[in-house]
Design an enzyme around this catalytic site. Sequence first.
Site, PDB file in Angstrom:
ATOM      1  CG  HIS A  76      22.018  43.526  35.794  1.00 43.74           C
ATOM      2  ND1 HIS A  76      21.513  42.598  36.385  1.00 43.74           N
ATOM      3  CD2 HIS A  76      23.674  43.056  34.652  1.00 43.74           C
ATOM      4  CE1 HIS A  76      22.424  42.091  36.412  1.00 43.74           C
ATOM      5  NE2 HIS A  76      23.069  42.005  35.109  1.00 43.74           N
ATOM      6  CG  ASP A 105      31.908  43.781  67.609  1.00 42.58           C
ATOM      7  OD1 ASP A 105      31.366  44.408  68.090  1.00 42.58           O
ATOM      8  OD2 ASP A 105      32.709  44.116  66.398  1.00 42.58           O
ATOM      9  CD1 TRP A 140      29.782  47.783  34.086  1.00 45.25           C
ATOM     10  CD2 TRP A 140      30.850  48.166  35.768  1.00 45.25           C
ATOM     11  NE1 TRP A 140      30.566  46.411  34.238  1.00 45.25           N
ATOM     12  CE2 TRP A 140      31.930  47.110  35.460  1.00 45.25           C
ATOM     13  CE3 TRP A 140      31.614  48.242  37.155  1.00 45.25           C
ATOM     14  CZ2 TRP A 140      32.519  46.678  36.092  1.00 45.25           C
ATOM     15  CZ3 TRP A 140      32.271  47.336  37.437  1.00 45.25           C
ATOM     16  CH2 TRP A 140      32.805  46.897  37.099  1.00 45.25           C
ATOM     17  CB  SER A 169      31.078  52.628  52.818  1.00 51.17           C
ATOM     18  OG  SER A 169      30.415  51.352  52.987  1.00 51.17           O
ATOM     19  CB  SER A 170      33.930  50.100  50.031  1.00 53.53           C
ATOM     20  OG  SER A 170      33.357  49.391  49.263  1.00 53.53           O
ATOM     21  CG  HIS A 253      42.079  43.445  36.832  1.00 51.25           C
ATOM     22  ND1 HIS A 253      41.773  42.473  35.644  1.00 51.25           N
ATOM     23  CD2 HIS A 253      42.887  42.197  37.794  1.00 51.25           C
ATOM     24  CE1 HIS A 253      41.751  41.643  36.224  1.00 51.25           C
ATOM     25  NE2 HIS A 253      42.389  41.674  37.521  1.00 51.25           N
ATOM     26  CD  GLU A 255      35.075  46.194  43.213  1.00 52.45           C
ATOM     27  OE1 GLU A 255      33.917  46.070  43.327  1.00 52.45           O
ATOM     28  OE2 GLU A 255      35.650  46.863  43.766  1.00 52.45           O
ATOM     29  CE1 TYR A 257      42.686  40.113  39.569  1.00 44.82           C
ATOM     30  CE2 TYR A 257      40.991  37.715  39.950  1.00 44.82           C
ATOM     31  CZ  TYR A 257      42.268  38.650  39.409  1.00 44.82           C
ATOM     32  OH  TYR A 257      42.801  38.455  38.058  1.00 44.82           O
ATOM     33  CB  SER A 268      39.335  27.978  51.423  1.00 46.89           C
ATOM     34  OG  SER A 268      40.133  28.111  49.860  1.00 46.89           O
ATOM     35  CG  HIS A 302      43.129  42.976  31.285  1.00 43.48           C
ATOM     36  ND1 HIS A 302      43.397  41.692  32.344  1.00 43.48           N
ATOM     37  CD2 HIS A 302      41.778  43.147  31.588  1.00 43.48           C
ATOM     38  CE1 HIS A 302      42.626  41.467  33.339  1.00 43.48           C
ATOM     39  NE2 HIS A 302      42.283  42.357  33.105  1.00 43.48           N
ATOM     40  CG  HIS A 303      39.058  45.639  31.446  1.00 44.81           C
ATOM     41  ND1 HIS A 303      38.108  44.784  31.775  1.00 44.81           N
ATOM     42  CD2 HIS A 303      39.873  45.537  32.398  1.00 44.81           C
ATOM     43  CE1 HIS A 303      38.483  43.910  32.727  1.00 44.81           C
ATOM     44  NE2 HIS A 303      39.821  44.284  33.642  1.00 44.81           N
ATOM     45  CB  THR A 328      43.982  31.722  39.168  1.00 48.05           C
ATOM     46  OG1 THR A 328      44.477  33.052  38.840  1.00 48.05           O
ATOM     47  CG2 THR A 328      42.395  31.214  38.961  1.00 48.05           C
ATOM     48  CE  LYS A 331      43.099  31.775  45.947  1.00 46.69           C
ATOM     49  NZ  LYS A 331      43.223  31.633  47.804  1.00 46.69           N
ATOM     50  NE  ARG A 450      29.667  44.738  27.801  1.00 47.33           N
ATOM     51  CZ  ARG A 450      30.286  45.059  29.005  1.00 47.33           C
ATOM     52  NH1 ARG A 450      31.774  44.443  28.581  1.00 47.33           N
ATOM     53  NH2 ARG A 450      29.883  45.318  29.674  1.00 47.33           N
TER      54      ARG A 450
END
Length: 632
Positions: A76, A105, A140, A169-170, A253, A255, A257, A268, A302-303, A328, A331, A450
């Site tokens: 998941h 293109d 994950w 790919s990315s 991290h 990621e 964002y 926006s 921080h993780h 943040t 924004k 969890r």
Amino acid sequence: MTTTAEPQVFRSPGSRGLWAWVTTVDHKRIGLLYAVSAAVFFLIGGIEALLVRTQLFGPNLEVLSAEAYNQLFTMHGLTMVFLVVMPIAAAFTNYFLPIMIGARDVAFPRLNSFSYWLFFFGGLLIYSSFLLGGAPDGAWVGYAPLSTQLTEVVRMDFWTIGLALLGVSSLGASANFIATTFTMRAPGMSMLRMPVFAWMSLVVAFLLIFSLPSVTIGLFQLFLDRNFGALFYASAAGGDPLLWQHLFWIFGHPEVYVLILPAMGIVSEVLPTFARKPLFGYPFVVFSGAAIGFIGFGVWSHHMFTSGMGPIAEAGFGVATMIIAVPTGVKIFNWLGTIWGGKIKYNTPMLFSLAFIAMFVIGGLSGVTHAVVPSDTQQHDSYYVVAHFHYVLFGGAVFGYVSGIYYWFPKWTGRKLNEALGKVHFWLALIGFNLTFGPMHILGLNGMPRRTYRYPEGLGWANWNAVATIGAYVILLAFLVFAWNIVRTHFLAKGERVGNDPWDGRTLEWTTSSPPPVHNFDTIPVVHSLDDFWHQKYTEDDEGRAVRIPAVTEGALTVDEETGGGDESHEPDEDMHMPSPSFYPVVSAFGFAITGAGLIYLPWGFLGVGVGVAIAVWGLFGWSLEPVTKEH
Ligand code: HEM
Ligand SMILES: [Cu+2]
């Protein structure tokens, strides 16, 4: 006006038929392929979440075994992050970045096709694990030493190889978007005239280019530990399992964002359109996005506040994490400044964008509590964390992308999604979402961990878990209404037909037909300001009120009543070069996936590796040597 009786699937200009879609190198079609794939994976990831929630509906349930539960929550999380939210962002960027900057293109159309098919085959490979003995089950994040434990089935090798393929790919897509942004902009489209969505896509591309190498190295070492007896993460042999956590979160991290910034870009675009006001503080919205991306590289640990790093590192990463709340917040206040005093139209895209702001703020605030090391020590690995990241990733990212779907659906299809069904979807989604994830804050603070497949009676967790599970089913209902709206509007052709500019927009995509022609623009537009299309349509009177300029037709191209699409007679003139369809990128991507499958089943998988490499090389040669043709 004649409406065609039979439903037409994804009517977009260009050749029809499956082969045309397989060999397409048109950025718009590749965007739609990403969107459809992400939608299918969202359904699968959602079903996995519902099964997990059903198991947790009450204490001591036996709906799932521990083994099945571990596979489902791992898949998941993996699916939602890499196979849903990332590709849906790629769908929007693929479809709109070139049009928004006035290009025909992306810079590398065949690389674009390769990136899509590698994502597609990578996703299939990961999911084939369910049929081949069992899916990845190490969460994950794949923490060592759990992920380096050898099991009778190769579950975590599907995770390792699958993520590596998705990473390639990315990387390809990111290089493409960076080159497109810097080299394909229309005359006059300076960087600070680009729409915010284009800017956020650029920031995301750089985030991926700089963060993917870290996790790719980590995955490579993990693969060597699992298959070749290496000891990178084996503490008994002098390796260090924390090395994996650092390598993963240096990517992980930034990621988050990668997942949220494109949604912030969409919001926006939507807020000014339905508040009838220009975006408040455009440069601040742009540069706070870049700042978030930049500072986002300095907070990864921080993780790991409970991994024993020591007070210095913890304090440093804690402060850095709090600092990120500043751009943040900038924004958030600019979005509020945009809607403040506006003539707000509460259409469905606007409602989802407003909900994005509210839910993201809730998720952001719990994020700040995580930055405080002592409180995070209590919250870490509890349902409070699960609540936090669902408020930012679902309440934030997914609500933002859904807003984008309602906003740009008319541009993709020539028809508007039904507003009444949209509002039902919105309220069910908002209520279902808060019923599911709101109680998780309480469950977490009450100590519920969890990644635990069952809990006993008597801990006071039963009621809130029941509410959370009911909420999850309300979310299901909400997205069924959404799916019906899409089917009814486009596939059954019952939706209201619209022209080029149904929302009276500001940016270049609203100057093209709906859907746009293959070549996007007959003549490349010349841009004179930010929100150029708006200033083509409106001027200001003495009181500064917007006054429509009567002369402007509805965009550069007229709508063809028959097809609702681009007027085919607007054929690209002779010297207009459009990229030609090609199947070699598909072949190369397939070769990469076969190579990956071979690596999972070493040693006899070496055969697969050999075949895969041969196919990939054939594809790469064909791709680089094929002649340029004009035929579509
Ligand atoms: C569709 C509604 C959703 C529901 C009901 C749901 C529910 C859950 C639950 C209950 C867990 C915790 C499992 C556990 O720790 O035992 C979880 C984990 C997770 N969810 Fe969701 N989720 C949903 C949507 C999403 C979305 C949209 C994302 C976006 C990216 C997401 C990302 C994750 C991640 C990354 C995990 C962590 C998996 C892990 O621990 O390995 N979820 N979800
Ligand atoms: Cu983080």
